[in-house]
Design a protein around this motif. Structure first.
Motif, PDB file in Angstrom:
ATOM      1  N   HIS A 114      52.995  40.284  34.452  1.00  0.00           N
ATOM      2  CA  HIS A 114      53.316  41.573  35.066  1.00  0.00           C
ATOM      3  C   HIS A 114      52.302  42.653  34.721  1.00  0.00           C
ATOM      4  O   HIS A 114      52.312  43.725  35.330  1.00  0.00           O
ATOM      5  N   GLN A 115      51.453  42.376  33.721  1.00  0.00           N
ATOM      6  CA  GLN A 115      50.447  43.357  33.308  1.00  0.00           C
ATOM      7  C   GLN A 115      49.135  42.656  33.003  1.00  0.00           C
ATOM      8  O   GLN A 115      49.132  41.542  32.470  1.00  0.00           O
ATOM      9  N   THR A 116      48.039  43.327  33.333  1.00  0.00           N
ATOM     10  CA  THR A 116      46.729  42.904  32.838  1.00  0.00           C
ATOM     11  C   THR A 116      46.011  44.141  32.338  1.00  0.00           C
ATOM     12  O   THR A 116      46.085  45.210  32.945  1.00  0.00           O
ATOM     13  N   ASN A 117      45.365  43.990  31.200  1.00  0.00           N
ATOM     14  CA  ASN A 117      44.669  45.116  30.566  1.00  0.00           C
ATOM     15  C   ASN A 117      45.589  46.327  30.405  1.00  0.00           C
ATOM     16  O   ASN A 117      45.170  47.479  30.543  1.00  0.00           O
ATOM     17  N   GLY A 118      46.888  46.057  30.154  1.00  0.00           N
ATOM     18  CA  GLY A 118      47.838  47.122  29.898  1.00  0.00           C
ATOM     19  C   GLY A 118      48.320  47.887  31.107  1.00  0.00           C
ATOM     20  O   GLY A 118      49.048  48.869  30.975  1.00  0.00           O
ATOM     21  N   VAL A 119      47.953  47.423  32.302  1.00  0.00           N
ATOM     22  CA  VAL A 119      48.338  48.109  33.538  1.00  0.00           C
ATOM     23  C   VAL A 119      49.198  47.175  34.378  1.00  0.00           C
ATOM     24  O   VAL A 119      48.881  45.987  34.534  1.00  0.00           O
ATOM     25  N   SER A 120      50.279  47.695  34.953  1.00  0.00           N
ATOM     26  CA  SER A 120      51.157  46.887  35.798  1.00  0.00           C
ATOM     27  C   SER A 120      50.398  46.309  36.981  1.00  0.00           C
ATOM     28  O   SER A 120      49.568  46.991  37.598  1.00  0.00           O
ATOM     29  N   ILE A 121      50.701  45.068  37.311  1.00  0.00           N
ATOM     30  CA  ILE A 121      50.068  44.459  38.488  1.00  0.00           C
ATOM     31  C   ILE A 121      50.512  45.145  39.776  1.00  0.00           C
ATOM     32  O   ILE A 121      49.853  45.027  40.807  1.00  0.00           O
ATOM     33  N   PHE A 122      51.636  45.870  39.724  1.00  0.00           N
ATOM     34  CA  PHE A 122      52.153  46.547  40.915  1.00  0.00           C
ATOM     35  C   PHE A 122      51.644  47.990  41.059  1.00  0.00           C
ATOM     36  O   PHE A 122      52.019  48.681  41.997  1.00  0.00           O
ATOM     37  N   LYS A 124      49.373  50.375  42.354  1.00  0.00           N
ATOM     38  CA  LYS A 124      48.347  50.404  43.401  1.00  0.00           C
ATOM     39  C   LYS A 124      47.177  51.316  43.040  1.00  0.00           C
ATOM     40  O   LYS A 124      46.072  51.145  43.570  1.00  0.00           O
ATOM     41  N   ASN A 125      47.394  52.255  42.128  1.00  0.00           N
ATOM     42  CA  ASN A 125      46.319  53.176  41.749  1.00  0.00           C
ATOM     43  C   ASN A 125      45.204  52.485  40.959  1.00  0.00           C
ATOM     44  O   ASN A 125      44.101  53.025  40.860  1.00  0.00           O
ATOM     45  N   ARG A 126      45.513  51.312  40.405  1.00  0.00           N
ATOM     46  CA  ARG A 126      44.497  50.618  39.608  1.00  0.00           C
ATOM     47  C   ARG A 126      43.295  50.191  40.455  1.00  0.00           C
ATOM     48  O   ARG A 126      42.225  49.906  39.922  1.00  0.00           O
ATOM     49  N   TRP A 127      43.474  50.150  41.773  1.00  0.00           N
ATOM     50  CA  TRP A 127      42.401  49.701  42.659  1.00  0.00           C
ATOM     51  C   TRP A 127      41.498  50.832  43.137  1.00  0.00           C
ATOM     52  O   TRP A 127      40.438  50.584  43.713  1.00  0.00           O
ATOM     53  N   LYS A 128      41.903  52.055  42.885  1.00  0.00           N
ATOM     54  CA  LYS A 128      41.165  53.199  43.422  1.00  0.00           C
ATOM     55  C   LYS A 128      39.763  53.292  42.812  1.00  0.00           C
ATOM     56  O   LYS A 128      39.598  53.251  41.596  1.00  0.00           O
ATOM     57  N   GLY A 129      38.759  53.426  43.681  1.00  0.00           N
ATOM     58  CA  GLY A 129      37.381  53.636  43.240  1.00  0.00           C
ATOM     59  C   GLY A 129      36.673  52.414  42.718  1.00  0.00           C
ATOM     60  O   GLY A 129      35.533  52.509  42.245  1.00  0.00           O
ATOM     61  N   LEU A 130      37.305  51.237  42.788  1.00  0.00           N
ATOM     62  CA  LEU A 130      36.657  50.031  42.280  1.00  0.00           C
ATOM     63  C   LEU A 130      35.668  49.465  43.295  1.00  0.00           C
ATOM     64  O   LEU A 130      35.924  49.458  44.496  1.00  0.00           O
ATOM     65  N   SER A 131      34.561  48.979  42.800  1.00  0.00           N
ATOM     66  CA  SER A 131      33.608  48.262  43.650  1.00  0.00           C
ATOM     67  C   SER A 131      34.169  46.884  43.967  1.00  0.00           C
ATOM     68  O   SER A 131      35.140  46.432  43.348  1.00  0.00           O
TER      69      SER A 131
END
Length: 268
Positions: A114-122, A124-131
């Motif tokens: 449910h988490q990777t690198n301390g961030v929930s897989i759900f 959606k903000n984790r994807w912002k600005g990623l190459s």
């Protein structure tokens, strides 16, 4: 035989109603077998109830087990109730969780990331600005953790193995060989993956995992099971018939559930 191995209840803080309500819903929806598999506590955290809206308190865990075992006996002539748990998998804390689970007579344990690198897989903000390269790295970290969960020996079932697409449907189109490598490892370890119909309640609008993953899973000899991931009783057994039909179209001839951690094979 109709079964559903993935159900929750009010103890986790984000599901509603009692375990008995889910058992009764299973009977109503024609199940012969229902598994109760609420979210495990955060056993490696110091607090008793580290995440009140995500998982149950550590102090409630034995009560949870006792209640399921009591209902197993109460309903034995109406439906088979199985004792399960959906366990988070944190590689660095695996031994802590294993030591707790070994104390209880689980029929099965679902391992879910449910988490990777301390961030929930759900989130959606984790994807912002990623190459694009960074998105690939996120996906590969997710599947590396699933691969480690398969190798841990702690689980019979791996839960929703592409759930990271839940609120970010583009996740499925991120290309990496990590998905295939993970399925190969799951097959070698002899674990089952679930077809989890709760994806239809998220932005991705489909089951976990997608058909292309199921086709690869079949190629690598990965067995499958069913879980609605119900967080309300009305979703128990949700879309079981449709999943059964689709699996046959893909080429599966059977699926499985677990009793006392022993595989029970059910023809499709």
């Amino acid at each position: 035989m109709k079964f559903d191995l993935h159900t929750h209840h009010e103890r986790c803080g984000h599901a509603v109603d009692t375990i008995r309500d889910y058992v009764e819903a299973g009977i109503k929806h024609g199940l012969q077998v229902i598994g109760i598999s609420d979210h495990s506590p955060f056993f490696a955290r110091k607090e008793d109830h580290a995440e009140p809206y995500i998982a149950m308190a550590k102090s409630e865990f034995s009560n949870y087990v006792e209640e399921v075992l009591r209902l197993k006996e109460t309903y034995k002539n109406k439906i088979e109730v199985l004792l399960g748990v959906e366990s988070d998998f944190f590689p660095e804390h695996a031994d802590v969780y294993r030591a707790v689970y070994d104390k209880y007579p689980f029929d099965y344990i679902i391992g879910s990331v449910h988490q990777t690198n301390g961030v929930s897989i759900f989130n959606k903000n984790r994807w912002k600005g990623l190459s694009e390269a960074e998105k690939v790295a996120v996906k590969e970290t997710y599947y590396d953790q699933i691969r480690q969960s398969a190798q841990s020996g702690m689980f019979q079932i791996l839960g929703h193995i592409d759930a990271m697409k839940g609120f970010y449907p583009s996740f499925s189109s991120i290309q990496t060989k990590a998905v295939e490598d993970t399925l190969k490892m799951i097959g070698e370890c002899g674990l089952a993956i679930e077809i989890n119909t709760s994806g239809n309640t998220k932005d991705c609008g489909g089951w976990y995992p997608s058909d292309d993953i199921l086709e690869l899973a079949l190629h690598y000899g990965v067995e499958v099971t069913f879980g609605s991931d119900a967080h309300k009783p009305s979703r128990v057994g949700d879309e079981w018939e449709q999943v059964n039909k689709r699996l046959k179209e893909i080429g599966y001839r059977e699926w499985v559930f677990f009793r006392q951690k022993q595989k029970v094979v059910v023809p499709l």
